[in-house]
Each structure stands twice: as C-alpha cells, then as structure tokens.
Write a protein that holds these residues in place. Structure first.
Motif, PDB file in Angstrom:
ATOM      1  N   THR A 275       0.827  -1.217   0.000  1.00  0.00           N
ATOM      2  CA  THR A 275       0.000   0.000   0.000  1.00  0.00           C
ATOM      3  C   THR A 275       0.859   1.265   0.000  1.00  0.00           C
ATOM      4  O   THR A 275       0.472   2.274  -0.576  1.00  0.00           O
ATOM      5  CB  THR A 275      -0.984   0.029   1.189  1.00  0.00           C
ATOM      6  N   LYS A 276       2.053   1.189   0.637  1.00  0.00           N
ATOM      7  CA  LYS A 276       2.866   2.421   0.623  1.00  0.00           C
ATOM      8  C   LYS A 276       3.476   2.651  -0.768  1.00  0.00           C
ATOM      9  O   LYS A 276       3.778   3.776  -1.145  1.00  0.00           O
ATOM     10  CB  LYS A 276       3.937   2.395   1.717  1.00  0.00           C
ATOM     11  N   THR A 277       3.609   1.577  -1.542  1.00  0.00           N
ATOM     12  CA  THR A 277       4.166   1.719  -2.889  1.00  0.00           C
ATOM     13  C   THR A 277       3.090   2.072  -3.914  1.00  0.00           C
ATOM     14  O   THR A 277       3.344   2.823  -4.854  1.00  0.00           O
ATOM     15  CB  THR A 277       4.834   0.391  -3.328  1.00  0.00           C
ATOM     16  N   ASP A 278       1.912   1.493  -3.736  1.00  0.00           N
ATOM     17  CA  ASP A 278       0.824   1.760  -4.682  1.00  0.00           C
ATOM     18  C   ASP A 278      -0.477   1.984  -3.911  1.00  0.00           C
ATOM     19  O   ASP A 278      -1.267   1.043  -3.708  1.00  0.00           O
ATOM     20  CB  ASP A 278       0.661   0.580  -5.653  1.00  0.00           C
ATOM     21  N   PRO A 279      -0.703   3.236  -3.476  1.00  0.00           N
ATOM     22  CA  PRO A 279      -1.923   3.502  -2.682  1.00  0.00           C
ATOM     23  C   PRO A 279      -3.206   3.276  -3.461  1.00  0.00           C
ATOM     24  O   PRO A 279      -4.279   3.188  -2.869  1.00  0.00           O
ATOM     25  CB  PRO A 279      -1.782   4.989  -2.315  1.00  0.00           C
ATOM     26  N   SER A 280      -3.114   3.155  -4.794  1.00  0.00           N
ATOM     27  CA  SER A 280      -4.347   2.984  -5.581  1.00  0.00           C
ATOM     28  C   SER A 280      -4.867   1.542  -5.520  1.00  0.00           C
ATOM     29  O   SER A 280      -6.029   1.286  -5.845  1.00  0.00           O
ATOM     30  CB  SER A 280      -4.098   3.357  -7.048  1.00  0.00           C
ATOM     31  N   VAL A 281      -4.005   0.612  -5.132  1.00  0.00           N
ATOM     32  CA  VAL A 281      -4.440  -0.788  -5.162  1.00  0.00           C
ATOM     33  C   VAL A 281      -5.235  -1.117  -3.894  1.00  0.00           C
ATOM     34  O   VAL A 281      -4.898  -0.666  -2.795  1.00  0.00           O
ATOM     35  CB  VAL A 281      -3.222  -1.744  -5.323  1.00  0.00           C
ATOM     36  N   THR A 282      -6.300  -1.869  -4.072  1.00  0.00           N
ATOM     37  CA  THR A 282      -7.071  -2.347  -2.914  1.00  0.00           C
ATOM     38  C   THR A 282      -6.390  -3.602  -2.388  1.00  0.00           C
ATOM     39  O   THR A 282      -6.178  -4.561  -3.143  1.00  0.00           O
ATOM     40  CB  THR A 282      -8.518  -2.696  -3.338  1.00  0.00           C
ATOM     41  N   VAL A 283      -6.036  -3.579  -1.109  1.00  0.00           N
ATOM     42  CA  VAL A 283      -5.417  -4.755  -0.498  1.00  0.00           C
ATOM     43  C   VAL A 283      -6.363  -5.280   0.580  1.00  0.00           C
ATOM     44  O   VAL A 283      -6.826  -4.519   1.432  1.00  0.00           O
ATOM     45  CB  VAL A 283      -4.050  -4.398   0.129  1.00  0.00           C
ATOM     46  N   LYS A 284      -6.673  -6.562   0.499  1.00  0.00           N
ATOM     47  CA  LYS A 284      -7.557  -7.155   1.513  1.00  0.00           C
ATOM     48  C   LYS A 284      -6.883  -8.387   2.104  1.00  0.00           C
ATOM     49  O   LYS A 284      -6.233  -9.146   1.383  1.00  0.00           O
ATOM     50  CB  LYS A 284      -8.901  -7.551   0.890  1.00  0.00           C
ATOM     51  N   LEU A 285      -7.059  -8.555   3.420  1.00  0.00           N
ATOM     52  CA  LEU A 285      -6.459  -9.699   4.116  1.00  0.00           C
ATOM     53  C   LEU A 285      -7.556 -10.605   4.676  1.00  0.00           C
ATOM     54  O   LEU A 285      -8.529 -10.112   5.261  1.00  0.00           O
ATOM     55  CB  LEU A 285      -5.587  -9.211   5.286  1.00  0.00           C
ATOM     56  N   TYR A 286      -7.384 -11.884   4.487  1.00  0.00           N
ATOM     57  CA  TYR A 286      -8.352 -12.850   5.006  1.00  0.00           C
ATOM     58  C   TYR A 286      -7.627 -14.005   5.687  1.00  0.00           C
ATOM     59  O   TYR A 286      -6.682 -14.564   5.131  1.00  0.00           O
ATOM     60  CB  TYR A 286      -9.222 -13.424   3.877  1.00  0.00           C
ATOM     61  N   ASN A 287      -8.107 -14.351   6.874  1.00  0.00           N
ATOM     62  CA  ASN A 287      -7.626 -15.558   7.539  1.00  0.00           C
ATOM     63  C   ASN A 287      -8.496 -16.714   7.040  1.00  0.00           C
ATOM     64  O   ASN A 287      -9.715 -16.723   7.236  1.00  0.00           O
ATOM     65  CB  ASN A 287      -7.761 -15.395   9.061  1.00  0.00           C
ATOM     66  N   ALA A 288      -7.876 -17.674   6.394  1.00  0.00           N
ATOM     67  CA  ALA A 288      -8.637 -18.750   5.729  1.00  0.00           C
ATOM     68  C   ALA A 288      -9.412 -19.616   6.722  1.00  0.00           C
ATOM     69  O   ALA A 288     -10.381 -20.267   6.336  1.00  0.00           O
ATOM     70  CB  ALA A 288      -7.696 -19.617   4.899  1.00  0.00           C
ATOM     71  N   SER A 289      -8.991 -19.622   7.987  1.00  0.00           N
ATOM     72  CA  SER A 289      -9.753 -20.402   8.972  1.00  0.00           C
ATOM     73  C   SER A 289     -10.916 -19.619   9.545  1.00  0.00           C
ATOM     74  O   SER A 289     -11.884 -20.203  10.018  1.00  0.00           O
ATOM     75  CB  SER A 289      -8.859 -20.829  10.140  1.00  0.00           C
ATOM     76  N   LEU A 290     -10.808 -18.292   9.547  1.00  0.00           N
ATOM     77  CA  LEU A 290     -11.841 -17.471  10.186  1.00  0.00           C
ATOM     78  C   LEU A 290     -12.847 -16.906   9.194  1.00  0.00           C
ATOM     79  O   LEU A 290     -14.004 -16.697   9.536  1.00  0.00           O
ATOM     80  CB  LEU A 290     -11.191 -16.308  10.953  1.00  0.00           C
ATOM     81  N   ASP A 291     -12.390 -16.617   7.994  1.00  0.00           N
ATOM     82  CA  ASP A 291     -13.285 -16.001   7.013  1.00  0.00           C
ATOM     83  C   ASP A 291     -13.941 -17.075   6.157  1.00  0.00           C
ATOM     84  O   ASP A 291     -13.424 -18.188   6.008  1.00  0.00           O
ATOM     85  CB  ASP A 291     -12.497 -15.009   6.148  1.00  0.00           C
ATOM     86  N   ASP A 292     -15.065 -16.713   5.572  1.00  0.00           N
ATOM     87  CA  ASP A 292     -15.823 -17.679   4.786  1.00  0.00           C
ATOM     88  C   ASP A 292     -15.099 -18.019   3.475  1.00  0.00           C
ATOM     89  O   ASP A 292     -14.671 -17.125   2.737  1.00  0.00           O
ATOM     90  CB  ASP A 292     -17.208 -17.101   4.466  1.00  0.00           C
ATOM     91  N   LYS A 293     -14.993 -19.302   3.198  1.00  0.00           N
ATOM     92  CA  LYS A 293     -14.203 -19.743   2.027  1.00  0.00           C
ATOM     93  C   LYS A 293     -14.781 -19.215   0.715  1.00  0.00           C
ATOM     94  O   LYS A 293     -14.041 -18.862  -0.203  1.00  0.00           O
ATOM     95  CB  LYS A 293     -14.092 -21.273   1.990  1.00  0.00           C
TER      96      LYS A 293
END
Ligand code: FEO
Length: 396
Positions: A275-293
C-alpha cells in the motif's frame, strides 16, 4: 404462495430464507436462496422446473391450489440438479404420463437420480413448443453449469427462463431486481459467478453471444435462484460478459492462516509494503480459517494477484490453506498472478508447497515467495515490507 408475473406466467417456487449452505456445505448462503418454478397458462399449460427435495410436498400442495395438476400439459426441466428437479418424483406420482421436456443429458440425469422411466421428450437448441399464443424455444446451454443445462425462451411475453445462469443465492419476497438492495444483489450475483461459473467462463461467453445473435427481445430474465431481472434485464448479461472475460479489479488479496500469529504478522507487513508503494491498489487480508471460504473465492475472483500464506506443520500445510488451494484449482482462474509466504520453525516446506499448488492451479507465480523463521523481528519486518514493495514492481 404463488406470485403473478404476467397475465400468463405465475411464480410457483419456494423462497428458502433458512438455507445457510448449498451443495452440501461447499457454498455458504448467508442470504438464503430460492428455487424458482414457473407456471405458464396459455392454450396449453406448462410448468418450468420444480424445487429442492425438502420442499417437494409443500410445492405440490401449493401447486394444487393454483391449478388442477391434470391440466398441466408439459413439464420443462431446464436443469436437473436436485434443487430444481427435487419435487418431480412427488409431482409425477400425481401426473405420471405428463411429458417432461429436457435435453438428452437431462433425461439421463433424471433417470440416474429418480430411477423412473418418465415420458421424456428430449430437445435441442432451436426446437420449439407451440403453447397457443406463445411459442417456447429451447436453447441448450451445456456446462452452464451441468451437461444438461438449457434455457427456454417464451415469445409474446419475451421471457428468458435462464435457470441457474444469472441467478443468485438470495432470498427475497420482492421477486424483482429493482425491488431489492442492489449492493446485496450484485454481491450475491458475483459470488455465485465466482464460485460456480468461473470454470465455465468460455462457455458463458459463447452461449451469450449465440443467444444475442438470435436478436430476441428480452423483457424478463426468470432465473431459477434469486430475483427476476425486470428493470434493465440485460444488465446482468453485460455483467456476465465482463466476469467471463478474465475479470479482475485493481485488487491484491492476501490469504493466510496462522498458528501463533507469525504468518499473520508477515501478511500485515507485506500489505503495508504494497500500500505504501501503490496507494491505488485495494489490499484485503483474510484468515482462511476465520473467514468464509466462498467470500474469499469471490475476492480472489476480483483480484489481479493473490498472496497465500501458510506456516509449516507436519512438513505440510494447514488444512484451511490446503482446502482453499484445492478449490481454486477446480475453479480454473485465468490471468491472475500469485506468490506464497509463511513462517516456520525447522523444516519449513510450506512456501514451496503452496507455490507448486498455485502453479498447478494455473496462477502465474511471480517469485519464489518469502519465509520467516519463528517470529519476525524489526529487521525481518523491514524485509517483509520490502518484499511487498518489490511485489508491486513485479506486478508492473
Ligand atoms: Fe441451481 Fe445447478 O442447480
């Protein structure tokens, strides 16, 4: 309860507000679903599709309130997965000789499921059925998403009965696309496409081009799940063409699992580098055990690149990451880049294994990935941030 759609067409399906999973437990349906069945009354009476097995008696009982079953001249089975054919056995006990119009594959599938020699009439693309002032035209749509799938077009009312195509697992009492929350609607539509139709995208494009070439007016698209597309009905066809064309947004999705938070810390450090290199990109984080597959799959569908993080356990992967890798292999995503990361304590095989599985799944792996021994300290965190920076450059 039935709902009148036009003078000739009545919705006689089932809205399933309680449904939380579909295809067993393979697909989450947090907004429920519906099994849409339609009754056409012209000079002839036609039933299009039925509902899922648990609602078979309720379906037939409701249908009897709508019409004397013996007045049904034809049944059309556009697709014979059990969510649409499930009430046929109950119905055919009452009207055993009624012809069932379906594709040749449809007849095989119905025989395979219900072991009955019903009065099948097999149809091909272009075959028609005259029902009075309207004509029904059949359009085979194999692998959208089963070999038997077809659509039925009704002239006069200009309705495309599209079955699963253009559908969503979305319960609503409102029935039409302009009467529901469109954010919810399109979220469910893209989730449906990402999780069910992605592997068949080339068939989607070809079939839509074929149907458009007929130049048929379309006033309504009556799907078998979720809303009927009434307001600007072809908007969902345009969306499908977009989604079928190696769809991606300016998004990078980081999916990880973690045992003692080291791999999570890695994910967050890499994300900050991106994000600091490309603020235009959407970055999303998901924990595969906690979030819906299935929600994660939808985010992968929207991504231009994914990073998949997994610590090493027993010389291999955590089950959540292993399962997700198996899902994405089957979905055959195209034109997406990927890399792996993960923490380890001694053997540390996970990054190499994830990398190989990403390649097998058809992703373009852009580097060898990054590993962290035990817990990232300040120097290691800087390296991970730099890895995120370099990743943006590699993505171009
Ligand atoms: Fe909605 Fe493929 O069944």
């Amino acid at each position: 309860m039935s709902k009148k759609i036009t003078d000739k067409v009545t919705w006689v399906g089932k809205v399933d507000w309680e449904l939380t999973t579909f295809h067993g437990h393979e697909y989450s349906t947090f907004k429920g679903s519906s099994y849409n069945s339609y009754l056409i009354r012209d000079e002839k009476t036609v039933l299009i599709d039925t509902v899922w097995v648990p609602y078979d008696k309720e379906f037939v009982s409701n249908l009897k309130k709508e019409i004397d079953l013996k007045q049904i001249d034809y049944i059309i089975a556009n697709h014979n997965e059990v969510d649409h054919s499930g009430a046929l056995a109950e119905l055919m006990r009452e009207i055993p000789d009624t012809p069932i119009y379906c594709t040749a594959n449809g007849a095989k599938i119905l025989k395979g499921h219900y072991h009955q020699d019903w009065n099948f009439v097999t149809v091909k693309t272009g075959d028609t059925l005259d029902i009075g002032s309207s004509t029904l035209t059949f359009v085979e749509a194999p692998m959208l998403h089963w070999p038997d799938s077809m659509m039925t077009y009704m002239s006069g009312d200009n309705i495309l009965f599209s079955n699963d195509a253009f559908g969503q697992h979305y319960a609503t009492e409102s029935l039409y696309n302009d009467k529901v929350d469109n954010c919810e609607l399109f979220q469910e539509a893209i989730k449906y496409y990402a999780n069910i139709l992605t592997p068949f995208s080339r068939f989607v494009t070809k079939k839509i081009e074929e149907v458009l070439s007929f130049n048929l007016p379309v006033d309504l698209i009556c799907t078998s799940h979720g809303v009927i597309w009434k307001d600007n009905p072809t908007q969902i066809i345009e969306k499908y063409l977009e989604w079928a064309n190696n769809y991606q947004e300016n998004q990078i999705t980081i999916i990880y699992d973690t045992m003692w938070n080291s791999t999570r810390k890695m994910a967050e450090a890499i994300a900050s580098g991106i994000t600091k290199t490309d603020p235009s990109v959407t970055v999303k984080l998901y924990n595969a055990s906690l979030d819906d597959k299935n929600d994660i799959i939808t985010e992968i569908f929207k991504s231009k690149a994914i990073l998949m993080g997994c610590p090493t356990i027993n010389n291999g992967l955590l089950h959540s990451i292993g399962g997700l890798l198996e899902m994405i292999k089957g979905l055959k995503f195209k034109n997406k880049k990927a890399a792996a990361f993960g923490s380890y304590g001694w053997s540390g095989e996970s990054v190499k294994q994830v990398t190989e599985k990403l390649k097998e799944a058809g992703f373009e792996v852009i580097n060898d990935g990054i590993r962290t021994l035990w817990v990232p300290d300040a120097d290691e965190t800087t390296k991970l941030i730099d890895y995120g920076v370099s990743l943006v450059r590699q993505l171009g």
